[in-house]
Design an enzyme around this catalytic site. Structure first.
Site, PDB file in Angstrom:
ATOM      1  CG  ASP A 163     -57.454  19.794  59.387  1.00 46.90           C
ATOM      2  OD1 ASP A 163     -58.452  20.090  58.693  1.00 46.90           O
ATOM      3  OD2 ASP A 163     -57.550  19.291  60.522  1.00 46.90           O
ATOM      4  CG  ASP A 184     -60.937  21.926  56.682  1.00 47.84           C
ATOM      5  OD1 ASP A 184     -59.781  22.294  56.408  1.00 47.84           O
ATOM      6  OD2 ASP A 184     -61.200  21.214  57.667  1.00 47.84           O
ATOM      7  CG  ASP A 236     -58.640  23.220  60.590  1.00 50.69           C
ATOM      8  OD1 ASP A 236     -59.294  22.723  59.649  1.00 50.69           O
ATOM      9  OD2 ASP A 236     -58.170  22.536  61.520  1.00 50.69           O
ATOM     10  CB  SER A 292     -62.341  21.207  61.524  1.00 49.03           C
ATOM     11  OG  SER A 292     -61.837  20.533  60.414  1.00 49.03           O
TER      12      SER A 292
END
EC number: 5.4.2.10
Length: 451
Positions: free
Chosen positions: A247, A243, A245, A102
């Protein structure tokens, strides 16, 4: 049950150190593969990753584990986490995997698992997989004639882009908006600029050159000042920071003001409430969301449901109580009309569409409430239980008494890092700061005494 591997968002740690080793990743593939083999059909898993160097190692190890369990693996390559959640359903897979840490630096990595419905796994299923990891899982693996195959799937970026675009009305164009998009050198570096451009925006992409080491490096949703500077430089209407990834999302208005997840949820909740799209009479957030959000919603007859930290717990509460907006202050926003997990791009598109409909500057649209003064500090720990020390308990009790009914206090261990997070908020900023400092000092002293 205490977990050895799973935290608040899957398995996470420093790459090539326990638990993020190739061996553990392979065993996770075996255990997860064996856990999701209901029915007699050919079982399959979709596997995505972000742009970290260690992604290659973890990906190949997990492919070996899943194939050994008899599952076919569909390799997606670098792609956002919410795309994996969408594709596990679209491709009729039994399980989805995202390899990412993340917002963490490149040297960390993680494994997030999704069920066939696109939702993150429950604690119960994670516990079952954990139990298998410490047993002789090899005894249950597939026979040689039933081993899985791995293949790379083409066109997955286009499928996700079309999915994201379909969350807006067909007649909605972003023409006339100059948008800076910061992809954090992460998983959305291709899809996010492309989706915005296809919707008609003038796109200024930044941090779209991943090299394996620069994901989240002074960029993305945890470092939005670079975005704010670029928005000012090119005189953009708005900036979007994702960010690693993709999400989570943070917005920057035309003046460089940062709009966090709480403000974004307030904006979308108000809009959907006015258009009779909001379900359940409120939204879901975590204990870390600002008291100002709660007051804003209450003023509109809406309720704020709070959960423990982790977008998985937000989603579980949304499903249990029938609500369609939830999220975290950090920028995880879940819109269940569209997605089963946090989706930074889809969330940003809803904000852009609202700005376009109102034909007003982002600064007038996006800041919905005045946040209550809030202080958050982290204390790094290396083991032990400093929160059980008498001095720490006394400091916490004193802070709670002084804040009273006009503030809130949250102290919790991080689920992804060796930290204790101390957050307080209230109408008196000096008192809030003083209370946080007293607790942080008490934890640090207890940590030192236990060393």
């Amino acid at each position: 049950m205490s977990k050895q591997y799973f935290g608040t968002d899957g398995i996470r740690g420093r790459a090539n150190r326990f638990p993020m080793t190739a061996e553990v990743a392979m065993r996770v593939g075996m255990a997860a593969g064996l856990s999701f083999q209901n029915g007699s059909h050919r079982h399959r898993v979709v596997l995505g990753k972000d742009t970290r160097l260690s992604g290659y190692m973890i990906e190949n190890a997990m492919v070996a584990g899943f194939c050994a369990a008899g599952m076919d693996v569909f390799l997606l390559g670098p792609i956002p986490t919410p795309a994996v959640a969408m594709l596990v359903r679209s491709l009729r897979a039994d399980i989805g995997v995202m390899i990412s840490a993340s917002h963490n630096p490149y040297h960390d990595n993680g494994i997030k698992l999704f069920g066939p419905d696109g939702y993150k796994l429950s604690d119960e299923i994670e516990n079952r997989i954990e139990a298998m990891l410490d047993r002789d899982v090899e005894l249950a693996l597939a026979d040689s004639e039933s081993l899985g195959r791995a293949k790379r799937v083409d066109g997955v970026h286009d499928r996700y882009i079309e999915f994201a675009k379909r969350t807006l009305p067909r007649d909605m164009s972003l023409s006339g908006l100059r948008v800076v998009i910061d992809c954090a050198n992460g998983a959305a570096y291709k899809v996010a600029p492309a989706a915005l451009w296809e919707l008609g925006a003038e796109v200024v992409p930044i941090y779209v050159d991943p090299n394996g080491f620069n994901v989240n490096e002074e960029c993305g949703s945890t470092h939005p000042m670079s975005l704010a500077k670029k928005v000012h430089e090119v005189r953009a209407d708005i900036g979007i920071a994702l960010d690693g990834d993709a999400d989570r999302v943070v917005i920057v208005d035309e003046n460089g003001t940062i709009i966090d997840g709480d403000q974004i949820m307030a904006l979308i909740a108000e809009s959907w409430h006015e258009n009779e799209k909001l379900i359940g009479g409120g939204i879901v957030a975590t204990v870390m969301s600002n008291l100002g959000l709660e007051r804003f919603l209450r003023g509109r007859g809406l309720e704020l449901h709070r959960t423990k930290v982790g977008d998985r717990y937000v989603v579980e509460h949304m499903r249990e109580h029938g609500l369609n907006i939830g999220g975290e202050q950090s920028g995880h926003v879940v819109l269940s009309d569209f997605s089963t997990s946090g989706d930074g791009l889809v969330t940003a598109l809803q904000v852009l569409a609202h700005i376009k409909r109102l034909n007003k500057p982002a600064s007038e649209v996006c800041r919905k409430f005045e946040p209550v003064p809030q202080v958050l500090k982290n204390v790094r720990i290396s083991g032990g239980k400093p929160l059980e020390a008498a001095s720490v308990k006394a400091a916490i009790a004193d802070a709670q008494a002084q804040l009273g009914d006009t503030g809130r206090l949250v102290i919790r261990p991080s689920g992804t890092e060796p930290l204790i997070r101390v957050m307080a908020e209230g109408d008196d900023p000096e008192l809030v700061r003083k209370m946080v400092d007293s607790i942080v000092d008490a934890i640090a002293d207890a940590r030192t005494a236990a060393a």
